[in-house]
Design an enzyme around this catalytic site. Structure first.
Site, PDB file in Angstrom:
ATOM      1  CE  LYS A   8      -2.304   1.427   3.714  1.00 20.59           C
ATOM      2  NZ  LYS A   8      -2.989   1.732   4.960  1.00 20.59           N
ATOM      3  CG  ASP A  45      -7.188   3.678   2.692  1.00 19.66           C
ATOM      4  OD1 ASP A  45      -8.199   3.401   1.864  1.00 19.66           O
ATOM      5  OD2 ASP A  45      -7.130   4.986   3.154  1.00 19.66           O
TER       6      ASP A  45
END
Length: 212
Positions: free
Chosen positions: A120, A138
């Site tokens: 991420k 997220d």
């Protein structure tokens, strides 16, 4: 959600916010990397409050190494997991200098080889700093993608891959920012603000909220 509806969703999101930006404050690619590393399980606001205290004087790999792990930990102690994050950031500074001449690399493999940098974080840096069409999923984006029907998936990776397939190329570079902001301020977790949502008529969520 079908492709025509998805395209209309992003058309509206772009119309409302033509140039979306991260809410993290940074002055260089290196500072963006550090801010994203610090933002795990923390709010952008808390990260900004902390980095304002040390970015001006120590906002480079050399500067943070001079500050030291203990000094950095003290500067970010208001952020969750601050000791682990301080250790990872300092080791990342060392590796950037050893392997990359102090520069942040623009390849996923090199980014993910840095301590505390997962998929991420790498995706955020690749997209925001290097304008690569990546999708950093997220909790906000995971919720929005599933709730709206834009890109349902049971895992973060499944949602990421679905978004990369389903978001029209025209919108792909900024889709991450539109979705995260939408999830942060409109399609919130407990009670989504459906009456204020610009894509409510396209959204497939069956339990839309009504005006109070």
């Amino acid at each position: 959600m079908n492709r025509a509806a998805i395209e209309e969703c992003f058309r509206r999101l772009r119309e409302a916010n033509p140039q979306p930006r991260t809410e993290l404050e940074y002055g260089s690619v290196f500072q963006l990397l550090v801010a994203v590393m610090l933002s795990a399980q923390a709010t952008d606001r808390s990260v900004n409050l902390a980095t304002r205290g040390f970015f001006p004087g120590h906002g480079t790999p050399e500067g943070l190494l001079a500050l030291g792990e203990a000094g950095l930990a003290e500067a970010i102690r208001t952020i969750g997991l601050y000791k682990t994050k301080a250790r990872n950031v300092i080791r990342t500074c060392e590796l950037l200098l050893e392997r990359h001449g102090g520069q942040v690399p623009d390849r996923r493999e090199d980014l993910e080889a840095l301590p505390g940098v997962g998929r991420k974080t790498a995706n955020v840096v690749l997209n925001t700093a290097f304008r690569q069409p990546t999708m950093a999923v997220d909790t906000h984006i995971f919720r929005v993608a599933n709730r709206t029907g834009i890109a349902p998936g049971k895992t973060v990776l499944a949602v990421e891959q679905a978004l990369l397939r389903r978001v029209p190329r025209e919108y792909l570079l900024d889709a991450h920012h539109w979705l995260i902001l939408h999830g942060r301020y409109v399609c919130v977790a407990r009670k989504p603000k459906c009456p204020q949502c610009p894509i409510a008529d396209l959204c497939e969520y069956p339990d839309k909220t009504r005006p109070d």
